[in-house]
Design a protein around this motif. Structure first.
Motif, PDB file in Angstrom:
ATOM      1  N   GLN A  63       0.837  -1.193   0.000  1.00  0.00           N
ATOM      2  CA  GLN A  63       0.000   0.000   0.000  1.00  0.00           C
ATOM      3  C   GLN A  63       0.872   1.244   0.000  1.00  0.00           C
ATOM      4  O   GLN A  63       1.796   1.365   0.806  1.00  0.00           O
ATOM      5  N   ALA A  64       0.551   2.185  -0.887  1.00  0.00           N
ATOM      6  CA  ALA A  64       1.408   3.362  -1.066  1.00  0.00           C
ATOM      7  C   ALA A  64       1.186   4.430  -0.002  1.00  0.00           C
ATOM      8  O   ALA A  64       2.065   5.260   0.240  1.00  0.00           O
ATOM      9  N   VAL A  65       0.018   4.433   0.629  1.00  0.00           N
ATOM     10  CA  VAL A  65      -0.353   5.512   1.543  1.00  0.00           C
ATOM     11  C   VAL A  65      -0.875   4.913   2.848  1.00  0.00           C
ATOM     12  O   VAL A  65      -1.579   3.903   2.842  1.00  0.00           O
ATOM     13  N   SER A  66      -0.537   5.535   3.975  1.00  0.00           N
ATOM     14  CA  SER A  66      -1.019   5.097   5.282  1.00  0.00           C
ATOM     15  C   SER A  66      -2.444   5.587   5.496  1.00  0.00           C
ATOM     16  O   SER A  66      -2.741   6.774   5.335  1.00  0.00           O
ATOM     17  N   LEU A  67      -3.357   4.681   5.869  1.00  0.00           N
ATOM     18  CA  LEU A  67      -4.774   5.002   6.029  1.00  0.00           C
ATOM     19  C   LEU A  67      -5.182   4.910   7.498  1.00  0.00           C
ATOM     20  O   LEU A  67      -4.727   4.032   8.225  1.00  0.00           O
ATOM     21  N   ARG A  68      -6.083   5.814   7.914  1.00  0.00           N
ATOM     22  CA  ARG A  68      -6.748   5.726   9.206  1.00  0.00           C
ATOM     23  C   ARG A  68      -8.222   5.411   8.967  1.00  0.00           C
ATOM     24  O   ARG A  68      -8.772   5.713   7.908  1.00  0.00           O
ATOM     25  N   LEU A  69      -8.865   4.833   9.957  1.00  0.00           N
ATOM     26  CA  LEU A  69     -10.288   4.536   9.833  1.00  0.00           C
ATOM     27  C   LEU A  69     -11.076   5.825   9.575  1.00  0.00           C
ATOM     28  O   LEU A  69     -10.797   6.853  10.191  1.00  0.00           O
ATOM     29  N   PRO A  70     -12.080   5.783   8.688  1.00  0.00           N
ATOM     30  CA  PRO A  70     -12.797   7.011   8.305  1.00  0.00           C
ATOM     31  C   PRO A  70     -13.948   7.391   9.238  1.00  0.00           C
ATOM     32  O   PRO A  70     -14.672   8.340   8.947  1.00  0.00           O
ATOM     33  N   LEU A  71     -14.145   6.660  10.328  1.00  0.00           N
ATOM     34  CA  LEU A  71     -15.136   7.011  11.334  1.00  0.00           C
ATOM     35  C   LEU A  71     -14.472   7.035  12.699  1.00  0.00           C
ATOM     36  O   LEU A  71     -13.508   6.301  12.943  1.00  0.00           O
ATOM     37  N   ALA A  72     -14.998   7.848  13.614  1.00  0.00           N
ATOM     38  CA  ALA A  72     -14.522   7.870  14.994  1.00  0.00           C
ATOM     39  C   ALA A  72     -15.559   7.180  15.871  1.00  0.00           C
ATOM     40  O   ALA A  72     -16.761   7.332  15.649  1.00  0.00           O
ATOM     41  N   GLY A  73     -15.092   6.443  16.870  1.00  0.00           N
ATOM     42  CA  GLY A  73     -15.996   5.723  17.747  1.00  0.00           C
ATOM     43  C   GLY A  73     -15.852   4.235  17.568  1.00  0.00           C
ATOM     44  O   GLY A  73     -14.920   3.750  16.922  1.00  0.00           O
ATOM     45  N   ARG A  74     -16.782   3.483  18.154  1.00  0.00           N
ATOM     46  CA  ARG A  74     -16.750   2.018  18.058  1.00  0.00           C
ATOM     47  C   ARG A  74     -17.462   1.591  16.785  1.00  0.00           C
ATOM     48  O   ARG A  74     -18.615   1.939  16.552  1.00  0.00           O
TER      49      ARG A  74
END
Length: 278
Positions: A63-74
């Motif tokens: 993967q070329a780019v580091s991703l974070r989850l697109p929602l906050a919370g559980r």
């Protein structure tokens, strides 16, 4: 369109036609060196049988780019990265799929993400109103920095329980993008495009050409497009078009919840049934 769980959905093949076979060898041990895979197929016919084979040379996806989850919370991963997720099992040989102009499966590695409470419930009460769902109106966050290349902000939100998401079949054939409802597509570079779908009408906060940073709100979770639950559909594609090839997504810096315990994951995939937190 014509989903299935069988490796071979149709075992009778008319002459000069095509069928789709799902790869039954979808997961291998991390320490197993993969050089070449050889698949052999045996067909029985009126004039005797025949065997044909195809060889595949696997490559390791980076993967070329580091991703974070697109929602906050559980978050419940209602559908994830794994073999049995319905996104991976689209029959690309189906006539309607071809009539709509698709040549590949853009949602092969898609995720359906829903916010849940401590008991894993996606909604309050009986869940018969959009507002009952914990995901409804939740901020959607850019998973990585990039440039906005496409948005849709004017499609209606349907009511929970509307059969098929309320989209007529003829509309899908004329405009396949209506499957996505309201959406934002971000070009991260390196051949990676984030697609965030089924957003709330009028909630999109960005415009085409705008640059965003990781974690920046881009809109809200809605109930537009082809939907059955209030959720965010998130996927990575090789291009901005709806028929570009789907790519895997590995996320960094998230917590995986297992029962009453949890652990921090430095990086990894999220699969159907997982409970995770940004």
């Amino acid at each position: 369109i014509d989903p299935g769980v069988e490796t071979i959905m149709r075992r009778t093949v008319p002459a000069r036609s095509a069928i789709l076979i799902y790869n039954p060898f979808h997961t291998f041990a991390a320490d197993l060196p993969l050089g070449r895979l050889r698949y052999a197929f045996t067909f029985a016919g009126r004039e005797g049988g025949m065997t044909t084979a195809v060889e595949v040379d696997p490559i390791q996806y980076r993967q070329a780019v580091s991703l974070r989850l697109p929602l906050a919370g559980r978050i419940l991963v209602y559908d994830g990265h794994d073999f049995y997720a319905h996104h991976r099992r689209v029959n690309t040989e189906h006539p309607l799929f071809k009539q709509a102009g698709f040549t590949t499966n853009p949602e092969r590695y898609g995720h359906d993400l829903s916010l849940v409470d401590g008991a894993g419930r996606m909604y309050r009460g009986d869940g018969k109103r959009n507002e009952d769902w914990l995901s409804w109106g939740a901020p959607i966050l850019a998973p990585a920095a990039g440039r906005i290349v496409a948005v849709e902000n004017g499609m209606p939100d349907y009511d929970v329980g509307t059969p098929g998401g309320g989209i007529p079949l003829d509309s899908l054939l004329v405009r396949p993008a209506s499957l996505m409802g309201n959406y934002v597509i971000v070009d991260h570079g390196g051949g990676m495009f984030s697609r965030m779908l089924h957003m709330q009408r009028g909630s999109v906060l960005v415009r085409v050409g705008q640059r965003v940073v990781q974690g920046q709100p881009v809109g809200k979770v809605g109930f537009s497009g082809s939907v059955s639950t209030v959720h965010l559909h998130y996927e990575i594609g090789s291009g901005p078009a709806i028929d570009s090839e789907g790519l895997p997504a590995y996320f960094t810096g998230f917590r995986r919840v297992v029962g009453s315990t949890s652990r921090v994951e430095a990086s990894g995939p999220i699969n159907s049934g997982d409970i995770v937190e940004r």
